[in-house]
Design an enzyme around this catalytic site. Structure first.
Site, PDB file in Angstrom:
ATOM      1  N   GLU A 297       0.843  -1.206   0.000  1.00 39.80           N
ATOM      2  CA  GLU A 297       0.000   0.000   0.000  1.00 39.80           C
ATOM      3  C   GLU A 297       0.873   1.248   0.000  1.00 39.80           C
ATOM      4  OE1 GLU A 297      -3.113  -0.264  -0.639  1.00 39.80           O
ATOM      5  OE2 GLU A 297      -2.918  -2.435  -0.481  1.00 39.80           O
ATOM      6  N   TRP A 300       1.927   1.613  -3.470  1.00 43.90           N
ATOM      7  CA  TRP A 300       0.856   2.195  -4.314  1.00 43.90           C
ATOM      8  C   TRP A 300       0.913   3.718  -4.231  1.00 43.90           C
ATOM      9  CZ3 TRP A 300      -2.232   0.821  -8.127  1.00 43.90           C
ATOM     10  CH2 TRP A 300      -2.651  -0.501  -8.263  1.00 43.90           C
ATOM     11  N   TRP A 328     -21.375  11.187 -19.710  1.00 45.94           N
ATOM     12  CA  TRP A 328     -21.777  10.900 -18.333  1.00 45.94           C
ATOM     13  C   TRP A 328     -23.182  11.421 -18.051  1.00 45.94           C
ATOM     14  CZ3 TRP A 328     -18.501   7.707 -15.938  1.00 45.94           C
ATOM     15  CH2 TRP A 328     -17.146   7.724 -16.280  1.00 45.94           C
ATOM     16  N   ASN A 363     -10.740   2.206   2.885  1.00 44.01           N
ATOM     17  CA  ASN A 363     -10.380   2.014   1.477  1.00 44.01           C
ATOM     18  C   ASN A 363     -11.418   1.205   0.699  1.00 44.01           C
ATOM     19  OD1 ASN A 363      -8.481   2.128  -0.807  1.00 44.01           O
ATOM     20  ND2 ASN A 363      -8.382  -0.082  -0.481  1.00 44.01           N
ATOM     21  N   TRP A 381     -16.356  10.696 -12.953  1.00 45.53           N
ATOM     22  CA  TRP A 381     -15.471  10.473 -11.804  1.00 45.53           C
ATOM     23  C   TRP A 381     -14.873  11.776 -11.281  1.00 45.53           C
ATOM     24  CZ3 TRP A 381     -10.361  11.972 -12.424  1.00 45.53           C
ATOM     25  CH2 TRP A 381      -9.900  12.118 -13.733  1.00 45.53           C
ATOM     26  N   TRP A 404      -9.651   7.346  -7.993  1.00 48.71           N
ATOM     27  CA  TRP A 404     -10.866   7.593  -8.787  1.00 48.71           C
ATOM     28  C   TRP A 404     -10.730   7.039 -10.193  1.00 48.71           C
ATOM     29  CZ3 TRP A 404     -15.758   8.679  -7.827  1.00 48.71           C
ATOM     30  CH2 TRP A 404     -16.066   9.088  -6.530  1.00 48.71           C
TER      31      TRP A 404
HETATM   32  C1  LIG Z   1     -11.460   6.672  -4.811  1.00 46.32           C
HETATM   33  C2  LIG Z   1     -10.263   6.646  -3.883  1.00 46.32           C
HETATM   34  C3  LIG Z   1      -9.749   7.844  -3.392  1.00 46.32           C
HETATM   35  C4  LIG Z   1      -8.636   7.838  -2.545  1.00 46.32           C
HETATM   36  N1  LIG Z   1      -8.136   9.041  -2.086  1.00 46.32           N
HETATM   37  C5  LIG Z   1      -7.031   9.049  -1.300  1.00 46.32           C
HETATM   38  C6  LIG Z   1      -6.474  10.279  -0.847  1.00 46.32           C
HETATM   39  O1  LIG Z   1      -6.931  11.373  -1.198  1.00 46.32           O
HETATM   40  N2  LIG Z   1      -5.399  10.227  -0.009  1.00 46.32           N
HETATM   41  C7  LIG Z   1      -4.840   9.027   0.373  1.00 46.32           C
HETATM   42  O2  LIG Z   1      -3.870   9.032   1.139  1.00 46.32           O
HETATM   43  N3  LIG Z   1      -5.328   7.864  -0.076  1.00 46.32           N
HETATM   44  C8  LIG Z   1      -6.402   7.822  -0.886  1.00 46.32           C
HETATM   45  N4  LIG Z   1      -6.911   6.626  -1.311  1.00 46.32           N
HETATM   46  C9  LIG Z   1      -6.191   5.379  -0.973  1.00 46.32           C
HETATM   47  C10 LIG Z   1      -6.642   4.671   0.312  1.00 46.32           C
HETATM   48  O3  LIG Z   1      -8.024   4.516   0.328  1.00 46.32           O
HETATM   49  C11 LIG Z   1      -6.204   5.394   1.587  1.00 46.32           C
HETATM   50  O4  LIG Z   1      -4.837   5.703   1.524  1.00 46.32           O
HETATM   51  C12 LIG Z   1      -6.429   4.516   2.814  1.00 46.32           C
HETATM   52  O5  LIG Z   1      -7.792   4.172   2.924  1.00 46.32           O
HETATM   53  C13 LIG Z   1      -5.987   5.250   4.067  1.00 46.32           C
HETATM   54  O6  LIG Z   1      -6.220   4.455   5.181  1.00 46.32           O
HETATM   55  P1  LIG Z   1      -5.026   3.856   6.024  1.00 46.32           P
HETATM   56  O7  LIG Z   1      -4.033   4.920   6.320  1.00 46.32           O
HETATM   57  O8  LIG Z   1      -5.636   3.153   7.179  1.00 46.32           O
HETATM   58  O9  LIG Z   1      -4.404   2.847   4.983  1.00 46.32           O
HETATM   59  P2  LIG Z   1      -3.503   1.540   5.150  1.00 46.32           P
HETATM   60  O10 LIG Z   1      -4.266   0.418   4.565  1.00 46.32           O
HETATM   61  O11 LIG Z   1      -2.980   1.368   6.511  1.00 46.32           O
HETATM   62  O12 LIG Z   1      -2.306   1.842   4.128  1.00 46.32           O
HETATM   63  C14 LIG Z   1      -1.101   2.490   4.539  1.00 46.32           C
HETATM   64  C15 LIG Z   1      -0.847   3.716   3.705  1.00 46.32           C
HETATM   65  O13 LIG Z   1      -0.631   3.369   2.345  1.00 46.32           O
HETATM   66  C16 LIG Z   1      -1.146   4.386   1.497  1.00 46.32           C
HETATM   67  N5  LIG Z   1      -2.183   3.805   0.648  1.00 46.32           N
HETATM   68  C17 LIG Z   1      -3.017   2.800   0.967  1.00 46.32           C
HETATM   69  N6  LIG Z   1      -3.789   2.478  -0.087  1.00 46.32           N
HETATM   70  C18 LIG Z   1      -3.440   3.307  -1.082  1.00 46.32           C
HETATM   71  C19 LIG Z   1      -3.875   3.474  -2.427  1.00 46.32           C
HETATM   72  N7  LIG Z   1      -4.819   2.691  -2.969  1.00 46.32           N
HETATM   73  N8  LIG Z   1      -3.315   4.451  -3.168  1.00 46.32           N
HETATM   74  C20 LIG Z   1      -2.346   5.230  -2.659  1.00 46.32           C
HETATM   75  N9  LIG Z   1      -1.883   5.117  -1.396  1.00 46.32           N
HETATM   76  C21 LIG Z   1      -2.421   4.165  -0.621  1.00 46.32           C
HETATM   77  C22 LIG Z   1      -1.720   5.466   2.387  1.00 46.32           C
HETATM   78  O14 LIG Z   1      -0.753   6.467   2.557  1.00 46.32           O
HETATM   79  C23 LIG Z   1      -1.984   4.708   3.678  1.00 46.32           C
HETATM   80  O15 LIG Z   1      -1.964   5.526   4.810  1.00 46.32           O
HETATM   81  C24 LIG Z   1      -8.031   6.607  -2.181  1.00 46.32           C
HETATM   82  C25 LIG Z   1      -8.559   5.414  -2.681  1.00 46.32           C
HETATM   83  C26 LIG Z   1      -9.662   5.432  -3.523  1.00 46.32           C
HETATM   84  C27 LIG Z   1     -10.206   4.132  -4.040  1.00 46.32           C
END
Ligand SMILES: Cc1cc2nc3c(=O)[nH]c(=O)nc-3n(C[C@H](O)[C@H](O)[C@H](O)COP(=O)(O)OP(=O)(O)OC[C@H]3O[C@@H](n4cnc5c(N)ncnc54)[C@H](O)[C@@H]3O)c2cc1C
Length: 497
Positions: A297, A300, A328, A363, A381, A404
């Site tokens: 993650e 990512w 759309w 997420n 989107w 998105w």
């Molecule tokens: C439509 C959509 C919009 C999103 N918008 C954002 C946003 O604006 N900011 C954001 O930080 N994340 C975003 N995410 C990614 C992800 O949902 C969040 O990072 C995550 O839910 C944060 O929770 P956590 O810190 O507990 O994540 P954990 O599961 O603990 O992951 C650890 C860290 O990894 C990073 N991460 C995790 N998943 C992703 C991912 N898919 N893409 C990029 N980084 C990721 C984050 O920095 C996160 O804190 C988005 C995902 C989707 C599907």
């Protein structure tokens, strides 16, 4: 006014609100010369928040923004830490292109040091400031801090940026060395070189109210701020990492780290997180599947950062530009149902209400609500992206845009266009007991588990027992998923042919 203090460098904090493992501060320390640290509440960033379409206000007409409150608290914590060693954080409110040159001048500094930022607006701001200060013989130094690998540091064999995650991740892991994680470790200390201020010189942190923002403490009810908050959240998460892979998709379990806001504002460093997770002293051996899942993650996050940097058109267009031609649905009514959590699909409504109430969304729910907006309602989107950008505490341009475009299938390495999440089966799979739904959609809290995912299928007597009158207490589904699915397939097929 020139301050009569010996100072060679100004460190400008932006998305790196911490003292520990901070690359800009580290850089200043390596010069072994006196320096000061500053932070600007930048009007260029704050003004749009004050005037935004989705801005909400408190009873004093001040704009409620959790992120600004988070920054304010974190900045105060930094200032307190610096005061303990006889210094202070210089905090100003205004336009950075005016304030930064003036701080540099007033301290007679010869270097401005900051962490690199990769968003197009930030790059433009930095280039502008660089020109302004260079005309006064001040050097602009920017250093990598937000990520382990930036810009074009990870390239494919053909020297191109990766657009598919799995090979990017493989290359990222192969390239990682202990030096990437320890780059800010050195013998000298902050205390030695930071400028100490006499008691007579006081710097005040502008209040939230002065800047037009609400001071309601409830805004931070669900959020820990500052480096202390980040450290506490990390300690809480680390024991859970052993279950991450299996539990991360269940929103009722709180099995993810919630580090995203801290990564966004840099109250903890990405290096510290990687070290805490993989324990490099074990030479990267025996990294469990769960740890790899979490590390993925973090990768990512860097994948989307390099996508934004190398393909900046994604800000206003689809990564795969043929999808810009999609026609759309422009229904404002449906958009408002989605945004306010009144779609009639409990899992979607729970996700949107979690976002509106707390500024966070799990997420799995981000994926589901984004899919619902684009593939059930057929709404662009970019409208959803904009809404998330205002509401998410952890809003980050690259991750949000990437997420998105993934959900809408317009992005690189996205969900295939014909994969359309079914909000009912997803709800049954990831919130089997309906606990998450009941938490955020309290009007359904007495509904039997059997109908929690589909209240419209519940018999009259079951609804009566739960105290629910459909369309009064909770809406009927605003769309039929199967019909919407067919329309979406048509919509995408049209632009693919
Ligand atoms: C439509 C959509 C919009 C999103 N918008 C954002 C946003 O604006 N900011 C954001 O930080 N994340 C975003 N995410 C990614 C992800 O949902 C969040 O990072 C995550 O839910 C944060 O929770 P956590 O810190 O507990 O994540 P954990 O599961 O603990 O992951 C650890 C860290 O990894 C990073 N991460 C995790 N998943 C992703 C991912 N898919 N893409 C990029 N980084 C990721 C984050 O920095 C996160 O804190 C988005 C995902 C989707 C599907």
């Amino acid at each position: 006014m020139e301050l009569n203090l010996k100072c060679r460098s100004v460190v400008w904090l932006r998305r790196d609100l911490r003292l520990k493992d901070n690359s800009a501060i580290s850089k200043a320390i390596t010069f072994n010369e006196p320096f000061v640290i500053c932070f600007i509440f930048d009007k260029e960033i704050l003004n749009p928040l004050l005037r935004g379409q989705f801005a909400t206000k408190d009873s004093k007409s001040l704009v409620k923004d959790r992120r600004v409150s988070f920054i304010h608290n974190s900045v105060k914590e930094l200032d307190e830490s610096l005061k303990k060693i006889g210094s202070a954080l210089i905090v100003k409110f205004g336009y950075s292109h005016e304030i930064i040159p003036s701080i540099v001048k007033s301290f007679g500094a010869k270097k401005l040091i900051c962490a690199s930022d990769y968003e197009p607006d930030a790059i433009e701001r930095d280039n502008n400031i660089k020109k302004l200060i260079q005309s006064n013989d001040v050097e602009f130094i920017s250093v990598k801090d937000q990520c382990i690998f930036e810009k074009t540091e990870i390239l494919s064999k053909s020297k191109k940026p990766y657009t598919v995650f799995t090979p990017y991740k493989k290359a990222w892991l192969e390239q990682l060395t202990i030096n990437d994680l320890n780059k800010n470790k050195h013998k000298s200390t902050l205390e030695k070189n930071i400028v100490k201020f006499p008691n007579s010189l006081q710097f005040h942190i502008p209040s939230l109210k002065y800047m037009g923002f609400s001071e309601e403490a409830s805004l931070l009810r669900f959020i820990r701020t500052g480096s202390s908050g980040a450290a506490a959240s990390l300690q809480e998460f680390l024991p859970k990492i052993s279950f991450y892979k299996t539990e991360r998709d269940f929103p009722a379990l709180s099995a993810t780290s919630e580090m995203s806001i801290h990564l966004r504002f840099g109250t903890i460093s990405i290096r510290e997180l990687v070290i805490a997770a993989v324990k490099p002293e074990h030479n990267y051996k025996n990294i469990s599947e769960n740890t790899i899942a979490w590390l993925s993650e973090l990768i990512w996050r860097e994948f989307y950062m390099q996508i934004l940097f190398n393909f900046p058109h994604v800000i206003s267009r689809s990564f795969k530009i043929k999808y810009d031609l999609i026609e759309w649905n422009s229904s404002e009514t449906l958009f408002n149902c989605w945004a306010s959590g009144l779609t009639g699909y409990p899992i979607i409504d729970a996700g949107m209400r979690q976002l509106n109430e707390t500024g966070f969304m799990h997420n799995r729910l981000r994926m589901l609500t984004a899919s619902f907006l684009t593939k059930d309602y057929g709404i662009n989107w970019q409208l959803g992206e904009k809404y998330f950008a205002v509401k998410l505490n952890d809003f980050d341009l690259s991750a949000n845009n990437g997420g998105w475009q993934w959900a809408a299938s317009t992005g690189c390495d996205a969900q295939p266009y014909f994969r359309i999440f079914n909000p009912i089966t997803q709800s049954k799979k990831f919130d089997p007991e309906g606990e998450y739904i009941k938490k955020f959609v309290p009007e359904l809290k007495n509904l039997e588990k059997k109908y929690i995912h589909t209240p419209w299928l519940a018999p009259e007597n079951v609804l009566n027992k739960a105290g629910i009158k459909l369309s009064i207490d909770y809406p009927f589904p605003t769309i039929n998923h199967d019909d919407a699915r067919k329309k979406t397939l048509e919509r995408y097929k049209e632009v693919r042919s």
